[in-house]
Design an enzyme around this catalytic site. Structure first.
Site, PDB file in Angstrom:
ATOM      1  N   ASN A  55       0.857  -1.103   0.256  1.00 46.78           N
ATOM      2  CA  ASN A  55       0.183   0.083   0.026  1.00 46.78           C
ATOM      3  C   ASN A  55       0.868   1.159  -0.030  1.00 46.78           C
ATOM      4  OD1 ASN A  55      -2.990  -0.552   0.200  1.00 46.78           O
ATOM      5  ND2 ASN A  55      -2.289  -2.149   1.418  1.00 46.78           N
ATOM      6  N   HIS A  64      -8.304  -1.312   5.978  1.00 43.73           N
ATOM      7  CA  HIS A  64      -8.616  -2.564   6.698  1.00 43.73           C
ATOM      8  C   HIS A  64      -9.351  -3.356   5.366  1.00 43.73           C
ATOM      9  CE1 HIS A  64      -9.474  -5.435   9.621  1.00 43.73           C
ATOM     10  NE2 HIS A  64     -10.783  -5.741   9.214  1.00 43.73           N
ATOM     11  N   ASP A  95      -9.865   5.879  15.322  1.00 40.13           N
ATOM     12  CA  ASP A  95     -10.031   6.232  16.779  1.00 40.13           C
ATOM     13  C   ASP A  95      -9.612   5.182  17.568  1.00 40.13           C
ATOM     14  OD1 ASP A  95     -11.825   3.952  16.617  1.00 40.13           O
ATOM     15  OD2 ASP A  95     -13.732   5.208  16.600  1.00 40.13           O
ATOM     16  N   GLU A  96      -9.925   5.170  18.957  1.00 38.78           N
ATOM     17  CA  GLU A  96      -9.404   4.334  19.847  1.00 38.78           C
ATOM     18  C   GLU A  96      -9.736   2.784  19.913  1.00 38.78           C
ATOM     19  OE1 GLU A  96      -8.535   5.655  23.815  1.00 38.78           O
ATOM     20  OE2 GLU A  96      -8.860   7.534  23.066  1.00 38.78           O
TER      21      GLU A  96
HETATM   22  C1  GRF Z   1      -3.381  -4.805   3.777  1.00 39.03           C
HETATM   23  O1  GRF Z   1      -3.925  -5.920   3.518  1.00 39.03           O
HETATM   24  C2  GRF Z   1      -4.231  -3.896   4.549  1.00 39.03           C
HETATM   25  O2  GRF Z   1      -5.245  -3.688   4.311  1.00 39.03           O
HETATM   26  C3  GRF Z   1      -4.006  -4.355   6.007  1.00 39.03           C
HETATM   27  O3  GRF Z   1      -2.515  -4.974   5.936  1.00 39.03           O
HETATM   28  C4  GRF Z   1      -2.276  -5.265   4.816  1.00 39.03           C
HETATM   29  C5  GRF Z   1      -1.033  -4.662   4.584  1.00 39.03           C
HETATM   30  O4  GRF Z   1      -0.319  -4.847   3.213  1.00 39.03           O
HETATM   31  N1  GRF Z   1      -4.118  -3.395   6.999  1.00 39.03           N
HETATM   32  P1  GRF Z   1       0.781  -4.032   2.774  1.00 39.03           P
HETATM   33  O5  GRF Z   1       1.926  -4.052   3.658  1.00 39.03           O
HETATM   34  O6  GRF Z   1       0.407  -2.600   2.562  1.00 39.03           O
HETATM   35  O7  GRF Z   1       1.338  -4.899   1.405  1.00 39.03           O
END
Ligand code: GRF
Length: 207
Positions: free
Chosen positions: A20, A115, A147-148
């Site tokens: 990401n 997520h 948030d928390e």
């Molecule tokens: C992704 O599936 C994201 O949604 C989740 O953790 C994973 C991270 O993947 N929170 P990367 O490290 O960005 O490849």
């Protein structure tokens, strides 16, 4: 793209492979995201995300929590690093820890996460496995403010993917990831352009 000053300054926190993070960097490079990654921070010194940052000439900071006596001290250090880099927004990209009040109160409504499920379904770990085991026909990904709670903050954008009957956790994760790589830069660009307004739990997208 505008001058450097008009760019949204991002501190990216990642624990692992950083795909990401890479999608965000690539969107900045191809001018579809008016932002700048000013620092990449990881709790895991081995994270590929740190290597990706170095490759791009972005400051890469490894902060293993074990080096701090308490979670509070750890988060204070995190705050310092983000503030030193003058980050406008903290972007969690596969960051595998819950941020506590010490951190969040310093960046109110300025921390976002992605997520791999359609929240509020399947928060927490192994979201894709949870979706398969529950038997849903569709899942996807959600970009939200942090948030928390565990994946409970106001939702910015979501994308939907089908769940096939022969899916494994891995095949579903792969299908969702393709969407993540589009959705996260898109959500960040809305923030960069000032097109987002939080009203209680709801996020209004302005034209
Ligand atoms: C992704 O599936 C994201 O949604 C989740 O953790 C994973 C991270 O993947 N929170 P990367 O490290 O960005 O490849």
């Amino acid at each position: 793209m505008g001058s450097d000053k008009s760019l949204l300054r991002l501190a990216v926190l990642a624990s692992g492979r950083g795909s990401n993070l890479q999608a965000i960097i690539d969107s900045i490079k191809n001018s579809t995201l008016a932002a700048k990654v000013v620092v990449v921070i990881s709790d895991n010194p081995e994270a590929l995300a740190l290597e990706r940052a170095r490759q791009e000439g972005i400051p890469a900071v490894s902060l293993p929590p074990a080096e701090y006596r308490t979670k509070d001290e750890y988060e204070q250090r995190l705050v310092e690093v983000c503030e030193d880099s003058q980050a406008d927004l903290v972007v969690l990209a596969g960051y595998m820890r819950m941020l506590g009040r010490t951190f969040l109160k310093r960046f109110p409504n300025r921390v976002v996460n992605i997520h791999p499920s359609l929240l509020p379904s399947f928060p927490g770990l192994h979201a894709q496995r949870q979706a398969i085991e529950y038997g849903v026909r569709f899942s996807g990904c959600t970009v939200h403010f942090v948030d928390e709670g565990m994946d409970t903050g106001p939702i910015i954008l979501q994308a939907v993917v089908p769940v096939h009957s022969n899916d494994t956790e891995e095949t579903l994760a792969e299908r969702i990831l393709v969407q993540e790589h589009q959705l996260y830069p898109q959500a960040l660009n809305l923030i960069a352009r000032g097109q987002i307004q939080i009203e209680g739990r709801r996020v209004r997208l302005k034209e």
